[in-house]
Scaffold this active site. Structure first.
Site, short mmCIF file in Angstrom:
data_model
loop_
_atom_site.label_atom_id
_atom_site.label_comp_id
_atom_site.label_asym_id
_atom_site.label_seq_id
_atom_site.Cartn_x
_atom_site.Cartn_y
_atom_site.Cartn_z
N ALA A 141 0.85 -1.20 0.00
CA ALA A 141 0.00 0.00 0.00
C ALA A 141 0.88 1.25 0.00
CB ALA A 141 -0.90 -0.01 1.22
N CYS A 142 0.25 2.39 -0.14
CA CYS A 142 0.94 3.68 -0.18
C CYS A 142 1.90 3.82 1.00
CB CYS A 142 -0.08 4.81 -0.13
SG CYS A 142 0.64 6.45 -0.02
N PRO A 143 3.14 4.24 0.84
CA PRO A 143 3.77 4.68 -0.42
C PRO A 143 4.59 3.59 -1.11
CG PRO A 143 5.14 5.31 1.42
CD PRO A 143 4.05 4.45 1.98
N GLY A 144 4.28 2.33 -0.83
CA GLY A 144 5.03 1.21 -1.42
C GLY A 144 5.15 1.24 -2.93
#
Lengths: 84, 191
Positions: free
Chosen positions: A21-24
């Site tokens: 998920a963000c920021p992945g």
């Protein structure tokens, strides 16, 4: 670009960031951009809706070209072209 | 030397001084508004540290230079759970025992519910593929996110350098370092 044009693009690299998920996804995109050449097209697969908005921002900042995104079942394909 | 020559020489000297002054002013202006994010992190709540790291990583991914200044309660997040510091006095030992030992022991600012909240958040984060705090610190280090520990508040809380995490971009400094960094940054946040 139209959805069909996007789907027909030949991508030099596909980054599957659906497992993060963000920021992945942005982090993975940043790492991957170094492995392709100028003019190459890269697609980022992300299940995170925010990434669809974040990637164009990143492209604008870094001078890459955001091409558009396609919604698949449960995730997005985000297309961009490396400009430099 | 005639009077005229002396006059000219003096004027040239004056001009040179003015040019030098202008040069240093321009350099100062160029140094402000760098593509840099400065964050003063004071809170030690898990949610605030999470927010700090998510924003820091996003900025670093966009090639913005990131400088985090950790002070007061946030220092708990930088303690290494496997390290102990020798020769602490009684008050320092008490503080050390009462404050969370490391980023995985942090409390939530809301809905902490005696530790149930953080447990639930952690399992939710895992389920929704959000990076863990461990992973975030690792990535931050790889991306060159700089962490500065406020030495004064570290001493105040009775923490020692020996018990802080291994992080290659870790440094110790005072408040002026934050003021300096923040002054040249295009974005500053206080958390």
């Amino acid at each position: 670009m139209t959805q069909d044009e996007l789907k027909g693009l030949e991508v030099a690299k596909s980054v599957d960031a659906r497992g993060t998920a963000c920021p992945g996804p942005l982090l993975e995109a940043k790492k991957a951009i170094g492995t392709i050449s100028t003019g190459d097209i890269m697609e980022i697969l992300s299940a995170d809706e925010g990434t669809r908005v974040d990637i164009p921002k990143w492209c604008t900042k870094k001078g890459h070209e955001y091409l558009g995104s396609v919604e698949e079942s449960g995730f997005f394909k985000i297309f961009m072209k490396k400009n430099k | 030397m005639t009077e005229l020559e002396q006059n000219v020489e003096q004027q040239i000297k004056q001009l040179q001084e003015e040019v030098a002054q202008l040069k240093s002013k321009i350099e100062a202006v160029e140094n402000t508004n760098k593509d840099q994010l400065s964050m003063a992190v004071v809170s030690g709540d898990m949610d605030k540290i999470l927010a700090t790291m998510v924003i820091a990583l996003a900025a670093a991914a966009m090639d913005t230079e990131v400088k985090l200044f950790f002070s007061f309660w946030s220092l708990s997040a930088l303690r290494d759970k496997n390290k102990t510091a020798p020769n602490k006095n009684l008050i320092s030992k008490m503080f050390g025992m009462m404050l969370p030992k490391g980023r995985n022991k942090l409390k939530l600012s809301k809905l902490n519910m005696a530790g149930m909240g953080p447990m639930m958040i952690k399992s939710l984060m895992k389920k929704q593929n959000v990076l863990s705090l461990d992973e975030m610190f690792k990535q931050a280090d790889e991306l060159g996110v700089e962490i500065t520990i406020c030495e004064m508040s570290m001493n105040l809380m009775g923490f020692k350098k020996e018990e802080m995490i291994d992080y290659s971009h870790l440094r110790y400094a005072g408040a002026a370092t934050f003021v300096g960094d923040a002054g040249e940054s295009s974005a500053q946040l206080f958390i």
